[in-house]
Write an enzyme that holds these catalytic residues in place. Structure first.
Site, PDB file in Angstrom:
ATOM      1  N   GLY A  33       3.085  -8.712   8.546  1.00  0.00           N
ATOM      2  CA  GLY A  33       2.617  -9.539   7.593  1.00  0.00           C
ATOM      3  C   GLY A  33       3.821  -9.628   6.129  1.00  0.00           C
ATOM      4  O   GLY A  33       3.848 -10.652   5.810  1.00  0.00           O
ATOM      5  N   GLY A  34       4.338  -8.486   6.049  1.00  0.00           N
ATOM      6  CA  GLY A  34       5.401  -8.443   5.074  1.00  0.00           C
ATOM      7  C   GLY A  34       6.759  -8.635   5.553  1.00  0.00           C
ATOM      8  O   GLY A  34       7.801  -8.084   4.889  1.00  0.00           O
ATOM      9  N   GLU A  63       9.777  -0.220  11.132  1.00  0.00           N
ATOM     10  CA  GLU A  63       8.656   0.550  11.102  1.00  0.00           C
ATOM     11  C   GLU A  63       8.018   1.255  12.506  1.00  0.00           C
ATOM     12  O   GLU A  63       7.661   2.418  12.300  1.00  0.00           O
ATOM     13  CB  GLU A  63       7.473  -0.206  10.589  1.00  0.00           C
ATOM     14  N   THR A  77       0.884  -1.170   0.019  1.00  0.00           N
ATOM     15  CA  THR A  77      -0.025  -0.102   0.018  1.00  0.00           C
ATOM     16  C   THR A  77       0.888   1.232  -0.013  1.00  0.00           C
ATOM     17  O   THR A  77       0.466   2.116  -0.626  1.00  0.00           O
ATOM     18  CB  THR A  77      -0.857  -0.004   1.300  1.00  0.00           C
ATOM     19  N   ALA A  96      -0.852  -1.401   7.241  1.00  0.00           N
ATOM     20  CA  ALA A  96      -1.145  -2.195   8.118  1.00  0.00           C
ATOM     21  C   ALA A  96      -1.774  -3.521   7.882  1.00  0.00           C
ATOM     22  O   ALA A  96      -2.484  -3.525   6.761  1.00  0.00           O
ATOM     23  CB  ALA A  96      -1.989  -1.407   9.182  1.00  0.00           C
TER      24      ALA A  96
HETATM   25  O1  LIG Z   1       5.633  -6.188   7.003  1.00  0.00           O
HETATM   26  C1  LIG Z   1       4.965  -5.381   6.489  1.00  0.00           C
HETATM   27  C2  LIG Z   1       4.250  -4.238   6.888  1.00  0.00           C
HETATM   28  O2  LIG Z   1       4.002  -4.279   8.198  1.00  0.00           O
HETATM   29  C3  LIG Z   1       3.225  -3.725   5.901  1.00  0.00           C
HETATM   30  O3  LIG Z   1       3.116  -2.340   6.292  1.00  0.00           O
HETATM   31  C4  LIG Z   1       1.894  -4.511   6.336  1.00  0.00           C
HETATM   32  O4  LIG Z   1       1.959  -5.723   6.070  1.00  0.00           O
HETATM   33  C5  LIG Z   1       0.741  -4.224   5.219  1.00  0.00           C
HETATM   34  O5  LIG Z   1       1.203  -4.435   4.020  1.00  0.00           O
HETATM   35  P1  LIG Z   1       0.340  -4.046   2.864  1.00  0.00           P
HETATM   36  O6  LIG Z   1       0.490  -2.667   2.615  1.00  0.00           O
HETATM   37  O7  LIG Z   1       1.197  -4.875   1.647  1.00  0.00           O
HETATM   38  O8  LIG Z   1      -1.041  -4.693   3.137  1.00  0.00           O
END
Ligand SMILES: O=C[C@H](O)[C@H](O)[C@H](O)COP(=O)(O)O
Length: 271
Positions: A104-105, A111, A34, A91
């Protein structure tokens, strides 16, 4: 999927329009899919960014900043006492009180540090992440751990009520554990839906059958030796943290969610 991407882009555009300062000097840029739209929206503003420095939260984030023609500066290269004007990030889930799950990533440690160094921490996501309580749709807490302590931490998490916590592997498990930007491992620890402060006021007991109040669980996990950081962003928001003598909080002051109908829903911290 196209709709989800459109939703992320809409949320990013609104968040940037509302929170990107006219004369931004220091801007935190988070990680994930995102945040790409946040950088796109910053570029689309067409403002002069030559004096602005963007603080990345890891490898992907730094590549994103540099690839967009913006200037990155690492967190540990910031002049002493630097306070970021704003930090944007994605998030995995956000609750009614703006507590978040992240990681999750595989990014959460940098962060959290960057968010807490910013006057305003802003989350951007799509509607799947908008829930009343954490661990409703998203099922586990990502935790960054020292590799040599990983099995010890797994056992401690079971004692806290996590059922089947696992060490995250690469997509092909033969490639072994997924490494973070710090070269640490991640443990994904499933817990029941988390309790909010209102649940506690209503008489629910934190920790019973593994259902913890958000701040409680975050603290309990952080206390386990071997844990670098936990992917629960909770506690004080920016204004509360600065009133307490800090800078910013782990909890965003506002979260923007792109909805399936094309609108953007906003959750703001009450204090
Ligand atoms: O580890 C990854 C981070 O915390 C991301 O900001 C979170 O997983 C959200 O990722 P996405 O925007 O791909 O849903």
């Amino acid at each position: 999927m196209a709709d989800v991407e459109a939703a992320k882009r809409a949320a990013a555009q609104t968040a940037v329009a509302n929170h990107y300062p006219k004369d931004a000097r220091w801007v935190g840029i988070g990680s994930g899919s995102t945040i790409v739209y946040v950088v796109e929206a910053i570029k689309a503003l067409g403002v002069d960014t030559s004096a602005t420095r963007y603080v990345p939260t890891g490898y992907q984030s730094r590549q994103l900043v540099v690839g967009a023609g913006l200037t990155a500066v690492e967190f540990d290269a910031l002049p002493a006492g630097t306070v970021l004007d704003v930090a944007f990030d994605g998030a995995d889930e956000v609750d009614d009180d703006l507590n978040c799950i992240k990681g999750g990533g595989a990014c959460l440690f940098q962060e959290k540090i960057v968010a807490m160094q910013a006057k305003e921490f802003i989350c951007v996501a799509d509607s799947r992440k908008l829930q009343s309580r954490l661990l409703t749709n998203w099922k586990y807490v990502p935790i960054e751990v020292a590799p040599m302590a990983a099995y010890r931490v797994l056992n401690k998490l079971k004692e806290l009520g996590s059922v089947d916590p696992i060490i995250r592997t690469n997509l092909d498990p033969k490639e072994g554990p997924r490494k973070t930007d710090q070269d640490f491992f991640l443990i994904d620890a499933p817990f029941p839906i988390m309790l909010t402060q209102s649940d506690i006021v209503a008489g629910k007991v934190s920790g019973k059958d593994g259902a913890w109040e958000v701040n409680d669980l975050s603290k309990k996990i952080k206390e386990i030796v071997g844990v670098l950081e936990v992917g629960i962003f909770s506690g004080l928001t920016g204004p509360q943290a600065s009133a307490a003598g800090g800078i910013g909080g782990q909890r965003p002051v506002a979260a923007y969610f792109g909805m399936p109908d094309g609108s953007v829903s906003v959750r703001k911290a009450s204090s």
